[in-house]
Design an enzyme around this catalytic site. Structure first.
Site, PDB file in Angstrom:
ATOM      1  N   THR A 153       0.849  -1.192   0.000  1.00 30.92           N
ATOM      2  CA  THR A 153       0.000   0.000   0.000  1.00 30.92           C
ATOM      3  C   THR A 153       0.886   1.243   0.000  1.00 30.92           C
ATOM      4  O   THR A 153       1.975   1.246   0.568  1.00 30.92           O
ATOM      5  CB  THR A 153      -0.924   0.019   1.225  1.00 30.92           C
ATOM      6  OG1 THR A 153      -0.141   0.009   2.428  1.00 30.92           O
ATOM      7  CG2 THR A 153      -1.871  -1.182   1.212  1.00 30.92           C
ATOM      8  N   GLY A 154       0.411   2.285  -0.661  1.00 31.07           N
ATOM      9  CA  GLY A 154       1.249   3.468  -0.796  1.00 31.07           C
ATOM     10  C   GLY A 154       2.493   3.170  -1.607  1.00 31.07           C
ATOM     11  O   GLY A 154       3.571   3.704  -1.341  1.00 31.07           O
ATOM     12  N   GLY A 155       2.329   2.338  -2.630  1.00 33.35           N
ATOM     13  CA  GLY A 155       3.477   1.911  -3.432  1.00 33.35           C
ATOM     14  C   GLY A 155       3.784   2.802  -4.620  1.00 33.35           C
ATOM     15  O   GLY A 155       4.590   2.441  -5.468  1.00 33.35           O
TER      16      GLY A 155
ATOM     17  N   GLY B 167       8.056   7.236  -2.874  1.00 33.02           N
ATOM     18  CA  GLY B 167       8.860   7.104  -1.667  1.00 33.02           C
ATOM     19  C   GLY B 167       9.283   5.690  -1.328  1.00 33.02           C
ATOM     20  O   GLY B 167       9.734   4.925  -2.196  1.00 33.02           O
ATOM     21  N   ILE B 168       9.143   5.340  -0.066  1.00 31.11           N
ATOM     22  CA  ILE B 168       9.562   4.021   0.411  1.00 31.11           C
ATOM     23  C   ILE B 168       8.780   2.914  -0.268  1.00 31.11           C
ATOM     24  O   ILE B 168       9.331   1.872  -0.621  1.00 31.11           O
ATOM     25  CB  ILE B 168       9.403   3.947   1.948  1.00 31.11           C
ATOM     26  CG1 ILE B 168      10.430   4.862   2.627  1.00 31.11           C
ATOM     27  CG2 ILE B 168       9.551   2.510   2.445  1.00 31.11           C
ATOM     28  CD1 ILE B 168      10.212   5.040   4.121  1.00 31.11           C
ATOM     29  N   GLY B 169       7.478   3.126  -0.479  1.00 30.67           N
ATOM     30  CA  GLY B 169       6.661   2.106  -1.121  1.00 30.67           C
ATOM     31  C   GLY B 169       7.105   1.805  -2.534  1.00 30.67           C
ATOM     32  O   GLY B 169       7.202   0.637  -2.932  1.00 30.67           O
TER      33      GLY B 169
ATOM     34  N   SER C  30       7.646   3.879  12.615  1.00 36.73           N
ATOM     35  CA  SER C  30       8.516   5.062  12.568  1.00 36.73           C
ATOM     36  C   SER C  30       9.304   5.117  13.860  1.00 36.73           C
ATOM     37  O   SER C  30       8.873   4.593  14.897  1.00 36.73           O
ATOM     38  CB  SER C  30       7.669   6.334  12.425  1.00 36.73           C
ATOM     39  OG  SER C  30       8.446   7.501  12.690  1.00 36.73           O
TER      40      SER C  30
ATOM     41  N   TYR D 298       0.591  11.813  15.210  1.00 33.72           N
ATOM     42  CA  TYR D 298       1.312  10.904  14.317  1.00 33.72           C
ATOM     43  C   TYR D 298       2.101   9.867  15.114  1.00 33.72           C
ATOM     44  O   TYR D 298       2.054   8.668  14.823  1.00 33.72           O
ATOM     45  CB  TYR D 298       2.253  11.712  13.424  1.00 33.72           C
ATOM     46  CG  TYR D 298       3.192  10.878  12.596  1.00 33.72           C
ATOM     47  CD1 TYR D 298       2.753  10.249  11.427  1.00 33.72           C
ATOM     48  CD2 TYR D 298       4.532  10.725  12.961  1.00 33.72           C
ATOM     49  CE1 TYR D 298       3.621   9.485  10.658  1.00 33.72           C
ATOM     50  CE2 TYR D 298       5.402   9.976  12.202  1.00 33.72           C
ATOM     51  CZ  TYR D 298       4.944   9.348  11.053  1.00 33.72           C
ATOM     52  OH  TYR D 298       5.804   8.595  10.295  1.00 33.72           O
TER      53      TYR D 298
END
Length: 250
Positions: A13-15, A18-20, A138, A151
């Site tokens: 997810t969120g690919g 960035g990191i994804g 995180s 957060y």
């Protein structure tokens, strides 16, 4: 490159950035077929073009359970199973105590906690025995930060999920681990409402706090996720892996 994930099917997810995105690239290079999700179609299209092969992009918001149902249905229709799930999508905004609004709280918790939880739960029927789940937490899970209390609370919840789900899924031999990146500049930094100049100043202010005296890169995080997704980490379960240059360790 050794194909450590040869034949595996993964969902990130969120690919789309960035990191994804860096992880999706590493997964495909390591032999996996990857599904990526994101909220912006243009960004998803660019990610697919960059990855180049063995990837399907699905537009969707993890905080929307209907979107998650559609994501899981597409994965089931196209591949029929999942061997790896990287619950990576997240949201971050600054809000100091005294100015936290209900809207801010709901936005961050709906994505980082509710969205992550239901991403994993809805994917469970597709996960194979011995599958690997990786949760993106995180260093904020253990380290205080000004104006990031909401957060940070969500990331502490993510760490707790990894511990508890390790027990919930032990009968299926599914491993659940969390990664906790440190300062890793990505497009998500701009989504916090910061200008490029403000991002650069923030990065510079943090560098002196990192023993390696530099920030990390998305690809450095991705390589750690590949480790947790692969059989190289077959006896690694329930951990929080800090990838922070030592920032939260001293």
């Amino acid at each position: 490159m050794t194909e450590k994930l040869a034949g595996k099917v993964a969902l990130i997810t969120g690919g789309n950035s960035g990191i994804g995105l860096a992880t999706a690239q590493r997964f495909v290079e390591s032999g996996a077929y990857v599904f990526i999700t994101g909220r912006r179609q243009d960004s998803l299209d660019a990610a697919v073009e960059k990855i180049g092969k063995n990837v399907t992009a699905i537009r969707g918001d993890v905080s929307n359970l209907t979107d998650l149902d559609r994501v899981v249905a597409i994965v089931e229709q196209e591949q029929g199973r999942l061997d790896v799930l990287f619950a990576n999508a997240g949201s971050v905004e600054f809000a100091p105590l005294g100015s936290i609004t209900e809207k801010h709280f709901d936005k961050i918790f709906n994505t980082n906690v509710k969205g992550l939880l239901f991403t994993v739960q809805k994917a469970l029927p597709l996960l194979t025995e011995g599958a690997s789940i990786i949760l993106n937490a995180s260093i904020s899970s253990i380290k205080g930060a000004q104006a990031l209390s909401v957060y940070s609370a969500t990331k502490a919840a993510v760490r707790s999920f990894a511990r508890n789900w390790t027990l919930d899924l032990k009968e299926r031999k599914i491993r659940v681990n969390a990664i906790s990146p440190g300062i890793v500049p990505t497009p998500g930094y701009n989504l916090m409402g910061l200008s490029e100049e403000q991002v650069q100043k923030f990065v510079e202010s943090q560098t002196s706090k990192i023993p390696l005296e530099r920030v990390g890169t998305p690809d450095e995080i991705a390589k750690a996720v590949v480790f947790l997704a692969s059989d190289d980490s077959s006896f690694v379960n329930g951990i929080e892996l800090f990838i922070d240059g030592g920032m939260a360790q001293i």
